[in-house]
Design a protein around this motif. Structure first.
Motif, PDB file in Angstrom:
ATOM      1  N   LYS A  15       0.616  -0.827  -0.218  1.00 59.22           N
ATOM      2  CA  LYS A  15       0.102   0.032  -0.128  1.00 59.22           C
ATOM      3  C   LYS A  15       0.795   1.101  -0.074  1.00 59.22           C
ATOM      4  CE  LYS A  15      -3.910  -1.939   2.765  1.00 59.22           C
ATOM      5  NZ  LYS A  15      -4.830  -2.131   3.589  1.00 59.22           N
ATOM      6  N   ALA A  16       2.286   0.796   0.992  1.00 61.25           N
ATOM      7  CA  ALA A  16       2.493   2.416   0.973  1.00 61.25           C
ATOM      8  C   ALA A  16       3.694   2.494  -0.462  1.00 61.25           C
ATOM      9  CB  ALA A  16       3.492   2.550   2.289  1.00 61.25           C
ATOM     10  N   LEU A  17       3.813   1.647  -0.614  1.00 63.01           N
ATOM     11  CA  LEU A  17       5.174   1.279  -2.095  1.00 63.01           C
ATOM     12  C   LEU A  17       4.654   2.570  -3.332  1.00 63.01           C
ATOM     13  CD1 LEU A  17       8.110   0.070  -1.717  1.00 63.01           C
ATOM     14  CD2 LEU A  17       7.478  -1.751  -3.514  1.00 63.01           C
ATOM     15  N   PRO A  18       3.364   2.749  -3.371  1.00 57.79           N
ATOM     16  CA  PRO A  18       3.592   3.889  -4.715  1.00 57.79           C
ATOM     17  C   PRO A  18       3.941   5.043  -4.541  1.00 57.79           C
ATOM     18  CG  PRO A  18       1.598   2.103  -5.036  1.00 57.79           C
ATOM     19  CD  PRO A  18       2.233   1.735  -3.072  1.00 57.79           C
ATOM     20  N   VAL A  19       3.954   5.384  -3.545  1.00 58.24           N
ATOM     21  CA  VAL A  19       3.265   6.878  -2.750  1.00 58.24           C
ATOM     22  C   VAL A  19       5.534   6.924  -2.275  1.00 58.24           C
ATOM     23  CG1 VAL A  19       3.248   8.830  -0.747  1.00 58.24           C
ATOM     24  CG2 VAL A  19       1.374   7.141  -1.272  1.00 58.24           C
ATOM     25  N   THR A  20       5.921   5.670  -1.718  1.00 54.81           N
ATOM     26  CA  THR A  20       7.240   6.071  -1.642  1.00 54.81           C
ATOM     27  C   THR A  20       7.816   6.131  -3.178  1.00 54.81           C
ATOM     28  OG1 THR A  20       6.905   4.408  -0.057  1.00 54.81           O
ATOM     29  CG2 THR A  20       8.908   4.567  -0.075  1.00 54.81           C
ATOM     30  N   VAL A  21       8.122   5.589  -4.023  1.00 53.64           N
ATOM     31  CA  VAL A  21       8.467   5.547  -5.459  1.00 53.64           C
ATOM     32  C   VAL A  21       8.382   7.309  -5.550  1.00 53.64           C
ATOM     33  CG1 VAL A  21       8.422   4.247  -7.654  1.00 53.64           C
ATOM     34  CG2 VAL A  21       8.245   2.731  -5.424  1.00 53.64           C
ATOM     35  N   ARG A  22       6.991   7.622  -6.034  1.00 54.58           N
ATOM     36  CA  ARG A  22       6.975   8.561  -6.421  1.00 54.58           C
ATOM     37  C   ARG A  22       7.298   9.567  -5.708  1.00 54.58           C
ATOM     38  NH1 ARG A  22       1.976   8.488  -5.826  1.00 54.58           N
ATOM     39  NH2 ARG A  22       1.914   9.890  -3.987  1.00 54.58           N
ATOM     40  N   ARG A  23       7.930   9.585  -4.357  1.00 57.97           N
ATOM     41  CA  ARG A  23       8.428  10.919  -3.445  1.00 57.97           C
ATOM     42  C   ARG A  23      10.004  10.600  -3.780  1.00 57.97           C
ATOM     43  NH1 ARG A  23       5.089  10.932   2.655  1.00 57.97           N
ATOM     44  NH2 ARG A  23       6.992  12.851   2.889  1.00 57.97           N
ATOM     45  N   LEU A  24      10.494   9.793  -3.849  1.00 58.19           N
ATOM     46  CA  LEU A  24      11.776   9.585  -4.324  1.00 58.19           C
ATOM     47  C   LEU A  24      12.292   9.208  -4.946  1.00 58.19           C
ATOM     48  CD1 LEU A  24      12.667   6.238  -1.333  1.00 58.19           C
ATOM     49  CD2 LEU A  24      13.362   8.221  -0.938  1.00 58.19           C
ATOM     50  N   GLY A  25      11.415   9.114  -6.150  1.00 59.69           N
ATOM     51  CA  GLY A  25      11.717   9.661  -7.512  1.00 59.69           C
ATOM     52  C   GLY A  25      12.433  11.073  -8.041  1.00 59.69           C
TER      53      GLY A  25
END
Length: 328
Positions: A15-25
């Motif tokens: 659940k958290a990974l899509p947000v994590t990927v977007r913010r770190l990218g």
């Protein structure tokens, strides 16, 4: 400019990974655009044996964006081992470790990079306050840090595993071979130039905490027993105190028997020593057992983790496939 690597241990973070990927990218793009990191900087997502779709998302992300890389451990090995696997796999001049929930403020990574460029090898992310925590968690966490300090463990107050490490600091860390990992206690022993950056902790982006009370207690015990022999010395001190108390109790019983005659025959001389010494012995055996257990695990010298699969960035994977084809 340095080549920055961000290591993110993931356990059931679908659940958290899509947000994590977007913010770190976006963070990598901003830092690269500001000329502070190389364009080849990237993120290493470490799947610590997740039971949900975490690895599928990691593999898809790595296939679409060459800045993202995935490492899948063969089974769940715990947060500390996942961090170590990421540090071993990541490629860069400096590596930042951060949890997938992004409760740690990613904006301070820029400060970490600036400090590293100024010659600092280890930059600790330290929580400015614990107002967001419950009263119970705040009291227990801060008490734990103080207890570690009292027992002689070198640790950074209110620092977890959010930090930047230079390549030579990581090379020094790799020389520590113990199985019972407590990186918060190991990293301060490396020496080198260090600094801290303060930040405010946020709410989880999604999902649930992977550190329930049981795991927190386990980590706390590891931190104490892996770096301090004070509990063993405390047992000796308790033994001396029990001896002194026993002598005092015997004196009191003799005084009552000889001068007052009001002591119930046989009760004090049997019940008090049995209960007192029995409790002290059980407690002492338990503490010693913790250390014996650590010795048992260390002497096995078992591998700390196995990598089941990797997912490299799209460009890297294409180059790898071409290399394999040429070799055939």
């Amino acid at each position: 400019m340095i080549r920055l690597a961000i290591v993110v241990p993931c356990y059931n973070e679908e659940k958290a990974l899509p947000v994590t990927v977007r913010r770190l990218g976006q963070l990598l793009a901003d830092l690269a655009g500001a000329g502070k990191i190389a364009a080849t900087s990237g993120v290493w997502l470490i799947d610590d044996g997740s039971a949900d779709g975490t690895w599928t998302l990691i593999r898809e992300t790595a296939g679409k964006d060459p800045r993202f890389h995935g490492v899948k451990l063969s089974r769940n090995r715990g947060h500390q081992n996942a961090l170590l696997a990421g540090l071993d796999a990541a490629e860069g001049d400096a590596i930042v470790t951060i949890d997938a929930d992004l409760q740690d403020d990613t904006s301070v990574i820029e400060k970490m990079v600036d400090l590293n460029a100024a010659g600092i090898d280890i930059v600790y992310g330290v929580r400015r306050s614990r107002t967001a925590d419950s009263a119970f968690k705040r009291a227990t966490a801060e008490s734990y840090y103080r207890i570690l300090g009292f027992m002689g463990v070198q640790i950074v107050f209110n620092h977890a595993d959010y930090r930047l490490m230079s390549r030579r600091a990581i090379a020094a860390l790799e020389r520590f071979t113990e199985v019972n990992l407590f990186l918060r206690g190991i990293v301060p022993q490396l020496g080198f130039a260090t600094a801290t950056v303060a930040y405010d902790r946020h709410e989880r982006t999604a999902g649930e905490s992977k550190y329930p009370v049981r795991r927190m207690i386990s980590l706390a015990i590891d931190g104490i027993t892996s770096f301090s022999v004070v509990p063993l010395r405390m047992i000796a001190a308790v033994g001396i105190m029990v001896c002194l108390f026993s002598v005092a109790a015997i004196s009191w019983v003799l005084y009552g028997k000889i001068f007052r005659g009001d002591v119930l025959p046989g009760w004090a001389s049997s019940v008090i020593p049995i209960y007192l010494l029995g409790g002290v012995q059980l407690f002492s055996i338990g503490v010693i057992g913790e250390y014996v257990g650590k010795i048992y695990l260390e002497t096995k010298r078992r591998p700390r983790f196995f990598i089941e699969e990797r997912a490299d960035g799209a460009e890297d994977q294409a180059g790898l496939d071409a290399s394999r084809q040429n070799s055939l």
